[in-house]
Design a protein around this motif. Structure first.
Motif, PDB file in Angstrom:
ATOM      1  N   MET A   1       0.959  -1.211   0.126  1.00 23.95           N
ATOM      2  CA  MET A   1      -0.084  -0.006   0.079  1.00 23.95           C
ATOM      3  C   MET A   1       0.957   1.217  -0.060  1.00 23.95           C
ATOM      4  N   ILE A   2       1.985   1.115   0.870  1.00 24.70           N
ATOM      5  CA  ILE A   2       2.767   2.439   0.927  1.00 24.70           C
ATOM      6  C   ILE A   2       4.295   1.854   0.761  1.00 24.70           C
ATOM      7  N   GLN A   3       4.920   2.449  -0.325  1.00 25.36           N
ATOM      8  CA  GLN A   3       6.196   2.361  -0.512  1.00 25.36           C
ATOM      9  C   GLN A   3       6.978   3.515  -0.655  1.00 25.36           C
ATOM     10  N   LEU A   4       7.980   3.572   0.123  1.00 21.17           N
ATOM     11  CA  LEU A   4       9.124   4.883  -0.114  1.00 21.17           C
ATOM     12  C   LEU A   4      10.264   4.340  -0.448  1.00 21.17           C
ATOM     13  N   SER A   5      11.135   4.899  -1.451  1.00 28.15           N
ATOM     14  CA  SER A   5      12.255   4.248  -2.059  1.00 28.15           C
ATOM     15  C   SER A   5      13.399   5.394  -1.940  1.00 28.15           C
ATOM     16  N   ASN A   6      14.530   5.282  -1.116  1.00 29.58           N
ATOM     17  CA  ASN A   6      15.466   6.205  -1.075  1.00 29.58           C
ATOM     18  C   ASN A   6      14.711   7.664  -0.968  1.00 29.58           C
ATOM     19  N   VAL A   7      13.730   8.125  -0.091  1.00 29.23           N
ATOM     20  CA  VAL A   7      13.195   9.170   0.072  1.00 29.23           C
ATOM     21  C   VAL A   7      14.194   9.999   1.041  1.00 29.23           C
ATOM     22  N   THR A   8      14.231  11.403   0.608  1.00 31.63           N
ATOM     23  CA  THR A   8      15.283  12.261   1.450  1.00 31.63           C
ATOM     24  C   THR A   8      14.504  13.642   1.408  1.00 31.63           C
ATOM     25  N   LYS A   9      14.271  14.000   2.267  1.00 33.53           N
ATOM     26  CA  LYS A   9      13.736  15.525   2.394  1.00 33.53           C
ATOM     27  C   LYS A   9      14.660  16.450   3.124  1.00 33.53           C
ATOM     28  N   SER A  10      14.955  17.537   2.322  1.00 37.78           N
ATOM     29  CA  SER A  10      16.150  18.512   2.623  1.00 37.78           C
ATOM     30  C   SER A  10      15.510  19.856   2.825  1.00 37.78           C
ATOM     31  N   TYR A  11      16.118  20.638   3.633  1.00 32.53           N
ATOM     32  CA  TYR A  11      15.768  22.111   3.642  1.00 32.53           C
ATOM     33  C   TYR A  11      17.049  22.783   3.317  1.00 32.53           C
ATOM     34  N   GLN A  12      17.058  24.044   3.064  1.00 32.24           N
ATOM     35  CA  GLN A  12      18.148  24.824   2.888  1.00 32.24           C
ATOM     36  C   GLN A  12      18.301  25.928   3.857  1.00 32.24           C
ATOM     37  N   VAL A  13      19.058  26.074   4.742  1.00 32.16           N
ATOM     38  CA  VAL A  13      19.378  26.753   5.895  1.00 32.16           C
ATOM     39  C   VAL A  13      20.375  27.474   5.565  1.00 32.16           C
ATOM     40  N   ALA A  14      20.495  28.983   5.485  1.00 31.24           N
ATOM     41  CA  ALA A  14      21.651  29.771   5.134  1.00 31.24           C
ATOM     42  C   ALA A  14      22.225  29.181   3.828  1.00 31.24           C
ATOM     43  N   GLN A  15      23.598  28.801   3.614  1.00 29.22           N
ATOM     44  CA  GLN A  15      24.143  28.118   2.661  1.00 29.22           C
ATOM     45  C   GLN A  15      24.402  26.799   2.860  1.00 29.22           C
ATOM     46  N   GLU A  16      23.834  26.180   3.653  1.00 29.67           N
ATOM     47  CA  GLU A  16      23.980  24.688   4.031  1.00 29.67           C
ATOM     48  C   GLU A  16      22.367  23.823   3.725  1.00 29.67           C
ATOM     49  N   THR A  17      22.676  22.748   3.211  1.00 28.65           N
ATOM     50  CA  THR A  17      21.657  21.683   3.026  1.00 28.65           C
ATOM     51  C   THR A  17      21.378  20.867   4.178  1.00 28.65           C
ATOM     52  N   PHE A  18      20.362  20.840   4.896  1.00 27.50           N
ATOM     53  CA  PHE A  18      19.951  20.100   6.117  1.00 27.50           C
ATOM     54  C   PHE A  18      18.887  18.994   5.789  1.00 27.50           C
ATOM     55  N   ASP A  19      19.284  17.803   5.889  1.00 31.60           N
ATOM     56  CA  ASP A  19      18.540  16.516   5.568  1.00 31.60           C
ATOM     57  C   ASP A  19      17.676  16.247   6.856  1.00 31.60           C
ATOM     58  N   VAL A  20      16.466  16.152   6.692  1.00 34.65           N
ATOM     59  CA  VAL A  20      15.550  15.870   7.817  1.00 34.65           C
ATOM     60  C   VAL A  20      15.258  14.341   7.656  1.00 34.65           C
ATOM     61  N   LEU A  21      15.101  13.887   6.536  1.00 33.13           N
ATOM     62  CA  LEU A  21      15.033  12.614   6.341  1.00 33.13           C
ATOM     63  C   LEU A  21      16.175  12.160   5.162  1.00 33.13           C
ATOM     64  N   LEU A  54       1.071  15.493   2.581  1.00 30.02           N
ATOM     65  CA  LEU A  54       0.995  17.148   3.148  1.00 30.02           C
ATOM     66  C   LEU A  54       2.318  17.589   2.731  1.00 30.02           C
ATOM     67  N   ASP A  55       3.405  16.603   2.468  1.00 30.08           N
ATOM     68  CA  ASP A  55       4.658  17.208   2.123  1.00 30.08           C
ATOM     69  C   ASP A  55       5.165  16.392   0.985  1.00 30.08           C
ATOM     70  N   ARG A  56       6.202  16.716   0.379  1.00 27.45           N
ATOM     71  CA  ARG A  56       6.866  16.190  -0.880  1.00 27.45           C
ATOM     72  C   ARG A  56       8.238  15.839  -0.389  1.00 27.45           C
ATOM     73  N   PRO A  57       8.784  14.547  -1.094  1.00 27.82           N
ATOM     74  CA  PRO A  57      10.076  14.369  -0.789  1.00 27.82           C
ATOM     75  C   PRO A  57      10.898  15.169  -1.633  1.00 27.82           C
ATOM     76  N   THR A  58      12.233  15.596  -1.129  1.00 30.89           N
ATOM     77  CA  THR A  58      13.201  16.260  -1.969  1.00 30.89           C
ATOM     78  C   THR A  58      13.641  15.363  -3.250  1.00 30.89           C
ATOM     79  N   SER A  59      13.918  14.167  -2.925  1.00 29.46           N
ATOM     80  CA  SER A  59      14.397  13.093  -3.794  1.00 29.46           C
ATOM     81  C   SER A  59      13.858  11.636  -3.530  1.00 29.46           C
ATOM     82  N   GLY A  60      13.796  10.775  -4.222  1.00 32.65           N
ATOM     83  CA  GLY A  60      13.310   9.451  -3.951  1.00 32.65           C
ATOM     84  C   GLY A  60      11.817   9.469  -4.644  1.00 32.65           C
ATOM     85  N   GLN A  61      11.360   8.111  -4.116  1.00 35.33           N
ATOM     86  CA  GLN A  61      10.009   8.008  -4.929  1.00 35.33           C
ATOM     87  C   GLN A  61       8.935   7.505  -3.654  1.00 35.33           C
ATOM     88  N   TYR A  62       7.761   7.933  -3.856  1.00 37.68           N
ATOM     89  CA  TYR A  62       6.791   7.564  -2.996  1.00 37.68           C
ATOM     90  C   TYR A  62       5.512   7.019  -3.681  1.00 37.68           C
TER      91      TYR A  62
END
Length: 233
Positions: A1-21, A54-62
């Motif tokens: 029913m639910i399949q997440l493959s290599n899902v990453t969620k990132s945010y840009q903070v100042a000049q750095e990228t922060f991976d939440v997932l 409610l949100d989208r992954p930065t990369s990967g598949q859902y």
């Protein structure tokens, strides 16, 4: 029913990228009863937000019910949220100027369901959560446990395939929390897939599988009995 493959969620903070997932791989089958645990800031709420569209992954598949949603349009995601997923939150999110029944009818109004059918479905949902005598009460006339039951009734009124709950017992005392978890257990027995976020072992113990998230990664998976199934997934 639910399949997440290599899902990453990132945010840009100042000049750095922060991976939440980071590189999340997860499969949840239809009819499962799953809890997601982890310390504050571990990414568990972000994970359930992606599962709930409610949100989208930065990369990967859902993929949800076999459908790839990572590239779906906002309107498509809104329809899925309304028709296929029911949400329950820690703070209930009931509209204070509407009585309990009207709060439960809201998802059906957005779906274009007739007034007569809305009334019938709402009454059926209240019967399921054992709150038929409180349908016409305003939110401020209800206890915390009753408010959460109204929220559950609202979540199930469109007969979704998936219920997502983010800390559903976080604002409740222990006795009320167990009563609410029994409600989720009953819904799962009716072949509804239930996924919830919690930080309490006692709450996770109600579910059949517990997934541990730490620093944005899935690090452990446990069976209901508490025996580790898999570590460093």
């Amino acid at each position: 029913m639910i399949q997440l493959s290599n899902v990453t969620k990132s945010y840009q903070v100042a000049q750095e990228t922060f991976d939440v997932l980071s590189e999340i791989n997860l499969v949840i089958a239809k009819g499962e009863y799953v809890s997601i645990m982890g310390p504050s800031g571990s990414g568990k709420s972000t994970l359930i937000n992606i599962i709930g569209c409610l949100d989208r992954p930065t990369s990967g598949q859902y993929r949800f019910q076999g459908r790839e949603l990572s590239i779906a349009k906002d309107q498509e995601l809104a329809v899925i949220r309304n028709q296929s997923i029911g949400f329950v939150f820690q703070q209930f999110h009931l509209l204070p100027r509407l009585n309990a029944r009207r709060n439960v009818e809201l998802p059906m109004i957005y779906s274009g369901i007739s007034q007569r059918e809305r009334k019938e479905r709402a009454e059926s949902a209240f019967e399921k959560v054992g709150l038929t005598d409180r349908m016409n009460h305003m939110p401020n006339e209800l206890s915390g446990g009753q408010k959460q039951r109204v929220a559950i009734a609202r979540a199930i009124v469109n007969e979704p395939q998936l219920i997502l709950a983010d800390e559903p017992t976080g604002a409740l005392d222990s006795k009320t929390s167990f009563s609410i978890m029994e409600q989720f257990t009953q819904l799962n027995m009716e072949v509804t897939t239930v996924v919830l976020v919690t930080h309490e072992e006692e709450i996770a113990a109600f579910t059949h599988r517990t997934i541990i998230v730490k620093d944005g990664r899935l690090v452990e998976e446990r069976l209901k009995q508490g025996e580790a199934m898999n570590e460093t997934l």
